[in-house]
Design a protein around this motif. Structure first.
Motif, short mmCIF file in Angstrom:
data_model
loop_
_atom_site.label_atom_id
_atom_site.label_comp_id
_atom_site.label_asym_id
_atom_site.label_seq_id
_atom_site.Cartn_x
_atom_site.Cartn_y
_atom_site.Cartn_z
N HIS A 118 -49.50 5.41 25.50
CA HIS A 118 -48.02 5.58 26.57
C HIS A 118 -49.10 5.00 27.59
O HIS A 118 -49.94 5.18 27.78
N GLU B 271 -53.89 9.87 21.69
CA GLU B 271 -53.41 10.78 22.92
C GLU B 271 -54.87 10.94 22.70
O GLU B 271 -55.58 11.38 21.40
N GLU C 62 -43.77 8.15 28.48
CA GLU C 62 -43.86 9.02 27.53
C GLU C 62 -44.19 10.61 27.82
O GLU C 62 -43.76 11.38 27.43
N GLU C 63 -44.19 10.62 29.66
CA GLU C 63 -44.47 12.13 30.41
C GLU C 63 -43.13 12.43 30.28
O GLU C 63 -43.37 13.28 31.43
N ASP D 119 -56.01 10.63 29.39
CA ASP D 119 -54.48 10.37 28.55
C ASP D 119 -54.01 9.89 29.21
O ASP D 119 -52.96 9.97 30.54
N MET D 120 -53.78 7.93 29.34
CA MET D 120 -54.15 8.06 27.81
C MET D 120 -55.10 6.42 28.57
O MET D 120 -54.52 5.68 27.27
ZN ZN Z 1 -50.01 11.86 26.81
#
Ligand code: ZN
Length: 381
Positions: free
Chosen positions: A78, A167, A142-143, A110-111
């Motif tokens: 991501h 990740e 993604e978060e 991250d990431m």
């Molecule tokens: Zn992540």
């Protein structure tokens, strides 16, 4: 223009803000990162496709492919980061800083760094030697909502068979994680003066019966499902929030409970939601109390890629570690869902993720590049 050297790649990725947040005032698009990656992969000979997820908010995925065949390898990640707390950062979150054998910056673990290491691993790759395609997947959000992963279908990744999501796992492979769901249960009875119970119908007392039923169900689930590869080997259910009524001298007309369930692989969110409904219906039958359930967010399915899959075998060999179970959720279930065997493996430590002064330890860079080269050799050459 060919991609710059590694520190330049990292520097540019960290400098492009791509915070995703459920608060629209803080939320940013990730399109800048996607376009930068597309430029670099273009220059390396990849065919690049930008999949717009939300044009208004500048959210997009990138799918970059080189080579042809039906058994391709996906290197995925991501491109968004979490928000940061400026007061707690000692370094500038958007400026790559090298200090004490670490690269500091928002997204170093991250990431975003993963993409830089992928480029590092394929710089010298001769496209003529590819027998199966190599596919780079970079997603949005993604978060928060996982909208990027959710927008992917088998049509977007027609040549993909195996995937690694980079990740931060400290270079340890992960092949399963729990799912996550959060539900609200709302009971409606009838409010009335406390002096005469016949004047109302207490939603709070009904919730007492619902809670007993939920705890009984939790026991049953924990009897039925147990996976010793997880730190907490059973599915969990947390009763995290309750609110009902307004006054001691009024019969409670409305009560809401919010629960969090973390299912093990093999448990499906839809089936759990159906079961909640069945149990509420049985528990409240004939009581005059009505109920409603509400999903507080879409939830994430549990993920498991079988230990016998080629991608699991390959990463176990390359890292000399058995694939394990993680306590956090990823985009992996979405890729597994469209028929791609997926594992999670990347540089950086999960404890660094979402923290002030997030960093990537320099000592993880070369080993990760070697793992990526090994994966490409195994599946594409
Ligand atoms: Zn992540």
């Amino acid at each position: 223009m060919p991609p710059p050297k590694l520190s330049g790649l990292l520097q540019q990725l960290i400098a492009l803000p791509s915070i995703s947040c459920t608060d629209p005032g803080i939320d940013q698009g990730n399109l800048g990162v996607i376009e930068q990656l597309a430029d670099w992969f273009d220059a390396l000979g990849f065919a690049t496709e930008i999949q717009l997820i939300d044009a208004e908010r500048n959210k997009a995925n990138l799918i970059a492919t080189i080579g042809s065949g039906n058994e391709g390898l996906v290197l995925a990640g991501h491109t968004d980061t979490v928000p940061y707390d400026a007061n707690r950062w000692q370094f500038d979150p958007f400026k790559l800083t090298e200090d004490s054998q670490r690269f500091y910056g928002l997204g170093t673990a991250d990431m975003k760094s993963f993409f830089a290491l992928v480029i590092e691993a394929i710089r010298e790759l001769d496209p003529g030697t590819l027998k199966q395609p190599l596919i780079i997947l970079a997603t949005a959000d993604e978060e928060t909502s996982m909208s990027g992963a959710k927008a992917l279908t088998a049509k977007h990744l027609p040549n993909a068979r195996h995937a690694v999501i980079g990740e931060p796992t400290s270079l340890k492979p992960i092949r399963m994680h729990k799912g996550m769901m959060m539900e609200s249960i709302q009971l409606t009875g009838l409010a009335g003066h406390s002096s005469n119970p016949d004047l109302g119908n207490s939603a709070l007392e009904a919730m007492h019966r619902v809670i007993s039923e939920l705890l009984k169900w939790r026991d049953e689930l924990q009897q039925a499902y147990n996976n010793p590869l997880f730190n907490v080997p059973v599915p969990t259910m947390n009763l995290g929030h309750i609110h009902g009524g307004d006054n001691p001298n009024r019969i409670c007309g409305h009560c809401e409970l919010q629960i969090d369930i973390r299912p093990l692989p093999g448990m499906k969110l839809d089936e759990l939601r159906y079961e909640i409904d069945q149990r509420l219906s049985r528990t409240l039958a004939g009581s005059g109390i009505s109920y409603q359930t509400q999903t507080l967010f879409d939830g994430i399915e549990a993920m498991e890629t079988d230990a016998t899959r080629p991608i699991v075998k390959a990463v176990e060999k390359l890292t000399a570690s058995d694939a394990e179970a993680a306590a956090y959720a990823t985009e992996a279930p979405y890729l597994n869902n469209i028929g791609i065997d997926t594992i999670v493996l990347g540089p950086g430590h999960i404890q660094q993720a979402h923290q002030p002064d997030e960093y990537l330890a320099l000592e993880q860079i070369n080993p990760m590049v070697a793992i990526l080269k090994g994966l490409i050799r195994e599946f594409c050459l």
